[in-house]
Design an enzyme around this catalytic site. Structure first.
Site, PDB file in Angstrom:
ATOM      1  CE  LYS A  11     -43.536  30.936 -57.313  1.00  0.00           C
ATOM      2  NZ  LYS A  11     -42.643  32.011 -57.210  1.00  0.00           N
ATOM      3  CE1 TYR A  51     -44.063  35.525 -61.169  1.00  0.00           C
ATOM      4  CE2 TYR A  51     -43.158  33.747 -62.539  1.00  0.00           C
ATOM      5  CZ  TYR A  51     -43.839  34.266 -61.153  1.00  0.00           C
ATOM      6  OH  TYR A  51     -43.767  33.291 -60.192  1.00  0.00           O
ATOM      7  NE  ARG A  87     -49.962  38.106 -52.122  1.00  0.00           N
ATOM      8  CZ  ARG A  87     -48.706  38.283 -52.713  1.00  0.00           C
ATOM      9  NH1 ARG A  87     -48.550  37.304 -53.963  1.00  0.00           N
ATOM     10  NH2 ARG A  87     -48.038  39.181 -52.525  1.00  0.00           N
ATOM     11  CB  THR A  93     -41.397  37.399 -51.491  1.00  0.00           C
ATOM     12  OG1 THR A  93     -42.490  38.105 -51.698  1.00  0.00           O
ATOM     13  CG2 THR A  93     -40.675  37.082 -53.109  1.00  0.00           C
ATOM     14  CG  ASN A 118     -41.356  32.201 -53.745  1.00  0.00           C
ATOM     15  OD1 ASN A 118     -41.447  31.255 -54.715  1.00  0.00           O
ATOM     16  ND2 ASN A 118     -41.486  33.362 -53.769  1.00  0.00           N
ATOM     17  CG  HIS A 121     -48.045  32.769 -58.323  1.00  0.00           C
ATOM     18  ND1 HIS A 121     -47.674  34.290 -58.375  1.00  0.00           N
ATOM     19  CD2 HIS A 121     -49.227  32.696 -58.678  1.00  0.00           C
ATOM     20  CE1 HIS A 121     -48.509  35.020 -58.832  1.00  0.00           C
ATOM     21  NE2 HIS A 121     -49.707  34.221 -59.138  1.00  0.00           N
ATOM     22  CD  GLU A 132     -51.526  35.881 -61.260  1.00  0.00           C
ATOM     23  OE1 GLU A 132     -51.943  35.482 -60.300  1.00  0.00           O
ATOM     24  OE2 GLU A 132     -50.886  37.011 -61.014  1.00  0.00           O
TER      25      GLU A 132
END
Ligand code: GDP
Ligand code: MG
Length: 144
Positions: A11, A51, A87, A93, A118, A121, A132
């Site tokens: 990000k 999103y 993940r 998060t 954060n 993603h 995605e």
């Protein structure tokens, strides 16, 4: 067990703070394959698709502002169980609750403006990963 793909975004805070290499290094150190990688600027249309479960949230305008603060890096990573394992590598998060040793725990911080920056993603399921990947890499002008 079989090969799967996940979609990772470094990000804008991850890019501006200089963590692109760290994310790539952690993927490689873990033995995952990088199938595609590009620097890009998120469009509103891409964010609305990516999103889709967040567009009606009160904080969505802040998320759009955040994701358009600067360039992002989109990565397709592949390997056995890469979705769930990355993940865990990304961490929680909330960056102030994310464990040290995770990307978010090591590099994320709060900035006092309420926006959750954060660092990365990552897709939360194989099905979402493929959806995605289409948004960021494969399909242009796609309607979901
Ligand atoms: P993730 O899968 O861990 O990234 O978390 P979610 O899928 O729940 O949320 C997606 C992204 O939306 C998060 O990474 C945050 O950047 C943002 N987000 C989620 N919840 C909030 C919130 O309550 N406030 C704000 N400002 N952003 C949020
Ligand atoms: Mg999510």
């Amino acid at each position: 067990m079989h090969e799967e793909r996940t979609l990772i975004l470094v990000k804008p805070d991850g890019v501006s703070q200089g963590h692109i290499g760290e994310v790539i290094t952690r993927l490689e150190r873990k033995g995952y394959r990088i199938e595609a990688l590009k620097v890009t600027n998120a469009t509103r249309a891409q964010l609305d698709q990516h999103y889709e479960d967040k567009v009606d949230k009160p904080f969505y305008p802040e998320m759009v502002k955040y994701m358009q603060e600067g360039p992002i890096v989109a990565i397709i990573a592949a390997g056995i169980s890469v979705v769930s394992v990355f993940r865990r590598m990304a961490g929680k998060t909330n960056v102030s609750e994310a464990d040290f040793g995770t990307i978010r725990g090591d590099f994320g911080r709060e900035w006092g403006d309420g926006i959750i920056r954060n660092v990365v993603h990552s897709s939360d399921s194989v099905e979402h990963a493929e959806r995605e990947i289409a948004i960021w890499f494969e399909l242009k002008n796609v309607c979901f």
